[in-house]
Design a protein around this motif. Structure first.
Motif, PDB file in Angstrom:
ATOM      1  N   LYS A 104     -13.708  11.546  17.902  1.00 27.66           N
ATOM      2  CA  LYS A 104     -13.608  10.398  16.995  1.00 27.66           C
ATOM      3  C   LYS A 104     -12.151   9.918  16.880  1.00 27.66           C
ATOM      4  N   ASN A 105     -11.590   9.602  18.041  1.00 21.89           N
ATOM      5  CA  ASN A 105     -10.195   9.174  18.091  1.00 21.89           C
ATOM      6  C   ASN A 105     -10.103   7.876  18.885  1.00 21.89           C
ATOM      7  N   ALA A 106      -9.404   6.918  18.341  1.00 28.85           N
ATOM      8  CA  ALA A 106      -9.127   5.661  19.038  1.00 28.85           C
ATOM      9  C   ALA A 106      -7.692   5.711  19.534  1.00 28.85           C
ATOM     10  N   CYS A 107      -7.525   5.618  20.847  1.00 28.05           N
ATOM     11  CA  CYS A 107      -6.212   5.756  21.479  1.00 28.05           C
ATOM     12  C   CYS A 107      -5.846   4.473  22.223  1.00 28.05           C
ATOM     13  N   LEU A 108      -4.588   4.398  22.626  1.00 30.11           N
ATOM     14  CA  LEU A 108      -4.145   3.335  23.516  1.00 30.11           C
ATOM     15  C   LEU A 108      -4.385   3.760  24.963  1.00 30.11           C
ATOM     16  N   TYR A 136      -3.281  -8.592  24.067  1.00 30.90           N
ATOM     17  CA  TYR A 136      -4.288  -7.615  23.667  1.00 30.90           C
ATOM     18  C   TYR A 136      -3.709  -6.203  23.709  1.00 30.90           C
ATOM     19  N   LEU A 137      -4.167  -5.373  22.794  1.00 30.69           N
ATOM     20  CA  LEU A 137      -4.029  -3.932  22.934  1.00 30.69           C
ATOM     21  C   LEU A 137      -5.271  -3.427  23.653  1.00 30.69           C
ATOM     22  N   VAL A 138      -5.100  -2.545  24.622  1.00 26.41           N
ATOM     23  CA  VAL A 138      -6.239  -1.964  25.336  1.00 26.41           C
ATOM     24  C   VAL A 138      -6.522  -0.599  24.713  1.00 26.41           C
ATOM     25  N   LEU A 139      -7.705  -0.471  24.112  1.00 25.30           N
ATOM     26  CA  LEU A 139      -8.091   0.753  23.406  1.00 25.30           C
ATOM     27  C   LEU A 139      -8.986   1.621  24.270  1.00 25.30           C
ATOM     28  N   ALA A 140      -8.842   2.916  24.109  1.00 27.03           N
ATOM     29  CA  ALA A 140      -9.736   3.881  24.753  1.00 27.03           C
ATOM     30  C   ALA A 140     -10.263   4.809  23.663  1.00 27.03           C
ATOM     31  N   TYR A 141     -11.576   4.937  23.604  1.00 27.44           N
ATOM     32  CA  TYR A 141     -12.196   5.763  22.570  1.00 27.44           C
ATOM     33  C   TYR A 141     -12.511   7.159  23.102  1.00 27.44           C
ATOM     34  N   ASP A 142     -12.142   8.155  22.319  1.00 29.68           N
ATOM     35  CA  ASP A 142     -12.567   9.533  22.550  1.00 29.68           C
ATOM     36  C   ASP A 142     -13.653   9.814  21.522  1.00 29.68           C
ATOM     37  N   ALA A 161     -12.896   0.203  31.609  1.00 29.46           N
ATOM     38  CA  ALA A 161     -13.828   1.323  31.632  1.00 29.46           C
ATOM     39  C   ALA A 161     -14.793   1.214  30.455  1.00 29.46           C
ATOM     40  N   GLU A 162     -15.877   1.963  30.526  1.00 32.11           N
ATOM     41  CA  GLU A 162     -16.919   1.857  29.498  1.00 32.11           C
ATOM     42  C   GLU A 162     -16.394   2.204  28.111  1.00 32.11           C
ATOM     43  N   ASN A 163     -15.428   3.124  28.044  1.00 29.53           N
ATOM     44  CA  ASN A 163     -14.918   3.549  26.734  1.00 29.53           C
ATOM     45  C   ASN A 163     -13.702   2.742  26.306  1.00 29.53           C
ATOM     46  N   GLU A 164     -13.392   1.644  27.020  1.00 28.85           N
ATOM     47  CA  GLU A 164     -12.209   0.839  26.700  1.00 28.85           C
ATOM     48  C   GLU A 164     -12.619  -0.512  26.116  1.00 28.85           C
ATOM     49  N   ALA A 165     -11.699  -1.101  25.377  1.00 24.14           N
ATOM     50  CA  ALA A 165     -11.953  -2.420  24.796  1.00 24.14           C
ATOM     51  C   ALA A 165     -10.629  -3.108  24.500  1.00 24.14           C
ATOM     52  N   PRO A 166     -10.581  -4.451  24.655  1.00 25.27           N
ATOM     53  CA  PRO A 166      -9.395  -5.203  24.236  1.00 25.27           C
ATOM     54  C   PRO A 166      -9.528  -5.607  22.766  1.00 25.27           C
ATOM     55  N   ILE A 167      -8.483  -5.411  21.993  1.00 25.70           N
ATOM     56  CA  ILE A 167      -8.494  -5.876  20.611  1.00 25.70           C
ATOM     57  C   ILE A 167      -7.237  -6.699  20.361  1.00 25.70           C
ATOM     58  N   PHE A 174      -2.276   9.748  20.703  1.00 23.65           N
ATOM     59  CA  PHE A 174      -2.510   8.314  20.479  1.00 23.65           C
ATOM     60  C   PHE A 174      -2.529   7.523  21.778  1.00 23.65           C
ATOM     61  N   THR A 175      -2.381   8.200  22.922  1.00 25.87           N
ATOM     62  CA  THR A 175      -2.537   7.530  24.219  1.00 25.87           C
ATOM     63  C   THR A 175      -3.545   8.296  25.056  1.00 25.87           C
ATOM     64  N   GLN A 176      -4.170   7.566  25.968  1.00 28.55           N
ATOM     65  CA  GLN A 176      -5.079   8.191  26.928  1.00 28.55           C
ATOM     66  C   GLN A 176      -4.669   7.726  28.323  1.00 28.55           C
ATOM     67  N   PRO A 177      -4.155   8.629  29.172  1.00 25.08           N
ATOM     68  CA  PRO A 177      -3.981  10.063  28.925  1.00 25.08           C
ATOM     69  C   PRO A 177      -2.795  10.350  28.000  1.00 25.08           C
ATOM     70  N   TYR A 178      -2.742  11.578  27.538  1.00 25.93           N
ATOM     71  CA  TYR A 178      -1.676  11.999  26.627  1.00 25.93           C
ATOM     72  C   TYR A 178      -0.432  12.406  27.416  1.00 25.93           C
ATOM     73  N   TYR A 179       0.744  12.011  26.898  1.00 23.91           N
ATOM     74  CA  TYR A 179       2.025  12.480  27.432  1.00 23.91           C
ATOM     75  C   TYR A 179       2.912  12.877  26.254  1.00 23.91           C
ATOM     76  N   PRO A 180       3.703  13.920  26.395  1.00 20.46           N
ATOM     77  CA  PRO A 180       4.636  14.284  25.316  1.00 20.46           C
ATOM     78  C   PRO A 180       5.798  13.299  25.280  1.00 20.46           C
ATOM     79  N   PRO A 181       6.388  13.057  24.115  1.00 27.50           N
ATOM     80  CA  PRO A 181       7.514  12.108  24.006  1.00 27.50           C
ATOM     81  C   PRO A 181       8.833  12.764  24.415  1.00 27.50           C
ATOM     82  N   THR A 182       9.022  12.937  25.707  1.00 28.19           N
ATOM     83  CA  THR A 182      10.227  13.613  26.202  1.00 28.19           C
ATOM     84  C   THR A 182      10.958  12.797  27.258  1.00 28.19           C
TER      85      THR A 182
END
Length: 655
Positions: free
Chosen positions: A63-67, A53-59, A150-156, A170-178
């Motif tokens: 209106k953003n669907a993140c990992l 599964y991918l674990v999704l978190a909705y903002d 969490a309430e805003n999460e879902a497996p797809i 695209f992730t929750q929480p956000y991290y820079p790609p460094t």
């Protein structure tokens, strides 16, 4: 995902000094397993599936669907629930729901910190009751996973997250790609499972090959797609790490979506089926006979048309993963003269199978037609210790690879009655079939893993493809079917399976006659025989190009088709009417997917994007499009959304 060992992982400069030691210990462990288990007979015929599964978190505000990167927290909550059950099931005052299905599904970590793997908890048997329980068990897994999020999460269940590696959040929480492990321009190290094995694996692949991985998937050219297309997400001016020079030196190809990290591949999800055979002979037979099916099932389950925010001109994920773990140096790729490496290796560690392994008389030498690269010393060592040459060649081919993650503590421990060094190399040869010896000390037998299928949006689809493969193995063993074609044609078919809409527009090499030769019996009737006298026909006359529809559903009087074969098998066994009708529903989905009456997931997703009001016909998938797509995928996966007609073309009105 296998057992995650704890210890001190060696960086590649140190690990490579111990590669031969690990290979030597691994072969010693393999020989111990061989001597102890090779004569096992009548092991119980069992099977099981793995769903990722991918674990999704909705903002919802944006209106953003993140990992969601909460894999560890979710697994911890699931473990607490499992402890309650083992302590006695229903617990007073517990807010955990009570489940009556036994045994309970189990959940495991995966490479991506945004992934979960789920298995049935115990293998399925081969009763009709077990087959009909598959979809319900898959639904239960999804339900349990969701209840511990969490309430805003879902497996797809989607093979690849469309926005992984894009410029936005695209992730929750956000991290820079460094991060310093992947050194990716696009994916942060925080998206990797923090268990030390995973970041070490990513870092050591880069170190071993001498540069970052370079994955290039052709872009889908729509009406307004820039031509030539040059991936606009690449920062050619980044100078954070020496590997940033890769893109300035041509790692990114024109007309392609460029990806530069292991996470793009190992962050993909799939559906895998493992079978336990009654003995080693049957396991080797199933390995060989399922091998030519791999590319066909990859095309039939295609569900990956988007990478890094762009529509791709492919439908499947396979080559993305292949490139993501390709640790070969330029010498091993044949791009530079041999100096520091022993072999020129044609394939990535993640690729199609390169040799058949059965002792079946139907296996002609012409079918193993690749110039196989092997460690000759290892093959001889195995042969000298009683392993037949064909199986010794298989393992000698796998063991040309280096172990990628070595834990310092294991080098000084006794290797006896273990399989850790063997699995270090065996389990990092990610081929589309895997032959799995019994683990020491248990009652598990010889197994075969079918690994090519893409995960599907719904549990109904995943159950259909799992049940199809299970029933096909029963028909193979019952009828003694022969699917052999030259292994080079399997390679060609794997490439064909990547084409957009390959299930309808391409043809695959497949064997014309699946039945063993027949010769007259003493009473004049026709009976199967392992061979017939006389010179066999040229191998080239044994196979031809067929569509997936022809392979699955048959071609008039010329080819019987796999689904009619399964139906014929079901006619010979005792199946009650209700069970037969339910099985027919699953087979119908596979049949209609092959004929085009139902769409593949890839076609459905591509059409969803291209028909979205925000789509600009430029191949780009925006945040709003992705949000609506993921919401639709979640709705279908959870059994909702059909009323709006979301899945009619994917599942059929009554799927």
């Amino acid at each position: 995902m296998g057992l995650l060992a704890l210890g001190t992982p060696l960086p590649w400069d140190e690990a490579k000094k111990h590669a031969d030691q690990v290979r030597d210990l691994g072969i010693k462990q393999l020989l111990q397993i061989w001597n102890k288990y090779r004569k096992n007979e009548r092991d119980v015929l069992l099977w099981g599936d793995e769903i990722e599964y991918l674990v999704l978190a909705y903002d919802e505000e944006n209106k953003n669907a993140c990992l969601s990167l909460r894999q560890a927290e979710i697994l911890a909550e699931l473990a607490k629930n499992e402890s309650l059950r083992k302590a006695g099931g229903n617990v007073p005052d517990s807010k955990e729901p009570a489940y009556t299905s036994e045994p309970l599904p189990t959940f495991h970590p995966e490479f991506g910190r945004f992934m979960l793997e789920a298995t049935p908890g115990a293998p399925f048997g081969l009763t009709w009751k077990d087959l009909l329980a598959v979809e319900g068990n898959m639904k239960l897994r999804r339900t349990i996973a969701k209840e511990h999020m969490a309430e805003n999460e879902a497996p797809i269940t989607l093979p690849s997250f469309p926005m992984l590696g894009t410029k936005g959040v695209f992730t929750q929480p956000y991290y820079p790609p460094t991060g310093s492990q992947s050194r990716s321009q696009f994916i942060p190290d925080e998206a990797i499972n923090p268990h030390i094995r995973f970041p070490t694996l990513a870092a050591n692949i880069t170190s071993r090959r001498g540069m970052k991985v370079a994955i290039n998937m052709p872009v889908f050219c729509d009406e307004n797609t820039p031509c030539p297309f040059n991936d606009p997400t690449i920062d050619y001016d980044r100078h954070l790490y020496p590997e940033d020079d890769d893109v300035r030196n041509g790692a990114a190809k024109e007309g392609h979506i460029y990806m530069d990290a292991m996470g793009f591949g190992m962050g993909c999800c799939c559906l895998q089926i493992t079978f336990q055979a009654k003995n080693i002979t049957e396991a080797r037979q199933l390995y060989d006979q399922l091998c030519p099916l791999g590319p066909v099932m990859l095309a039939l389950t295609a569900a990956s048309p988007i990478f890094k925010g762009f529509l791709a001109d492919v439908d499947v994920r396979w080559n993305v993963i292949s490139g993501a773990v390709d640790d070969r140096t330029e010498e091993e790729k044949g791009l530079k003269p041999q100096k520091d490496n022993r072999y020129v290796i044609p394939k990535s560690r993640y690729d199609s199978v390169s040799t058949y392994i059965s002792q079946d008389p139907a296996l002609r030498s012409e079918y193993n037609d690749l110039d196989l690269v092997i460690d000759k010393d290892i093959r001889q060592r195995l042969v000298d210790n009683g392993v037949d040459e064909r199986l010794a060649t298989h393992f000698a081919h796998l063991f040309i690879r280096d172990p990628l993650v070595i834990f310092q503590e294991t080098l000084s421990e006794s290797p006896d009655d273990k399989a850790d060094h063997f699995e270090n190399i065996q389990s990092t040869n990610w081929q589309h079939m895997r032959f799995k010896p019994p683990p020491p000390g248990g009652n598990i037998g010889w197994r075969v893993e079918f690994r090519s299928m893409e995960i599907q949006v719904t549990d109904h689809e995943n159950a259909a493809f799992a049940i199809f493969i299970v029933l096909l193995t029963r028909a193979i063993l019952s009828y003694g079917l022969n699917f052999y074609i030259p292994i080079s044609k399997v390679d060609e078919n794997m490439a064909t399976a990547h084409h957009r809409d390959a299930v309808l527009t391409k043809k695959f090499w497949f064997r014309k006659n699946l039945f063993p030769p027949r010769k007259p019996a003493s009473n004049g009737s026709q009976t199967p025989a392992p061979s017939c006298p006389g010179t066999p026909p040229p191998v080239e006359d044994e196979y031809t190009l067929m569509t997936v529809d022809e392979i699955m559903n048959g071609r008039q009087d010329e080819f019987v088709g796999l689904i009619p074969l399964i139906e014929s098998y079901l006619n010979t066994v005792n199946v009650d009417v209700v069970t037969r009708c339910e099985l027919a529903g699953y087979l119908s989905l596979v049949s209609k997917r092959a004929s085009g009456e139902l769409q593949t997931g890839a076609t459905w997703i591509r059409d969803f994007v291209r028909n979205h009001p925000d789509y600009k016909k430029d191949s780009a998938v925006s945040q709003s499009i992705n949000y609506d797509l993921i919401k639709a995928v979640e709705a279908l996966g959870s059994g909702q959304g059909r009323e709006a007609g979301l899945g009619d073309r994917l599942l059929g009105r009554f799927g």
